[in-house]
Scaffold this active site. Sequence first.
Site, PDB file in Angstrom:
ATOM      1  N   CYS A 154       0.802  -1.221   0.000  1.00 45.88           N
ATOM      2  CA  CYS A 154       0.000   0.000   0.000  1.00 45.88           C
ATOM      3  C   CYS A 154       0.839   1.278   0.000  1.00 45.88           C
ATOM      4  CB  CYS A 154      -0.975  -0.028   1.173  1.00 45.88           C
ATOM      5  SG  CYS A 154      -2.383   1.099   0.952  1.00 45.88           S
ATOM      6  N   ARG A 174     -12.962   5.545  -2.322  1.00 46.83           N
ATOM      7  CA  ARG A 174     -12.122   4.571  -1.631  1.00 46.83           C
ATOM      8  C   ARG A 174     -12.414   3.176  -2.175  1.00 46.83           C
ATOM      9  NH1 ARG A 174      -8.622   5.859   1.716  1.00 46.83           N
ATOM     10  NH2 ARG A 174      -7.500   4.289   2.891  1.00 46.83           N
ATOM     11  N   HIS A 179      -3.970  -6.155   1.849  1.00 48.14           N
ATOM     12  CA  HIS A 179      -3.770  -6.282   3.297  1.00 48.14           C
ATOM     13  C   HIS A 179      -4.329  -7.629   3.720  1.00 48.14           C
ATOM     14  CE1 HIS A 179      -2.808  -2.054   3.152  1.00 48.14           C
ATOM     15  NE2 HIS A 179      -3.998  -1.771   2.659  1.00 48.14           N
TER      16      HIS A 179
END
Length: 241
Positions: A96, A130, A193
Amino acid sequence: MTNTKHLHITQLYPRDMNIYGDWGNTLSLSRRAQAHGFTTEIVDYNPGDPFPTETDIILGGGGQDSGQTIIQEDLHHIGPTLNTMAQDGTPMLVICGLYQLFGNEFVTIGGETLPGIGIFNARTVGGAERLIGNIVEESPEFGTIVGYENHSGLTTLGEGTQPLATVTSGEGNNLEENHEGARVHNVIGTYLHGSLLPKNPAISDYLIRTAAEKKYGSFTPASIDDSLVEKARAVAMSRPR
């Protein structure tokens, strides 16, 4: 017989770039290497620390824009070292925020430009939307990769940098393509993640094998029971986005 083969794992910026369970990647990789018969040492590197003299694998995590700003000056200080190591074949995994800063630049949604260190030929811009949820993707080398994405940065890859995988469920690098992550030399960048490595042992094995072959000239894998991992992967893939 005592195994004399040892791997040094360096964790970049765990103080400021570790908000998505990225310590789980480090712990999982260390345990996986031990299962393959290596002893391991984990070294944390934070801004201002002396860079480790011995490093076999580098891991780096995600962080907020503020965390990226905090570590940016130091990252550029060690950037030439990281670039040399990447070109020399040192395996790395960056998640990320550090994935973005391993590229050429990250332009935040507020218009601030954070120059990257250019290991990936990639550019990231902050988006209004997002991209968040479970993600599944396919890699020719690693098979099915499962994880969780949570980012607003939109990353575009340039010439010489290949995507990590093709997205089958989720968004990935941006809203225009179906690719996710980046590959160059033995460096992997990704938005996944989860933590990533506990659910994707094939990537852990790649990092360990590459490091072992570079350091010792060969790698003989152990037979590891991944039945629980496969059950976890199946549950992760069955969950809605």
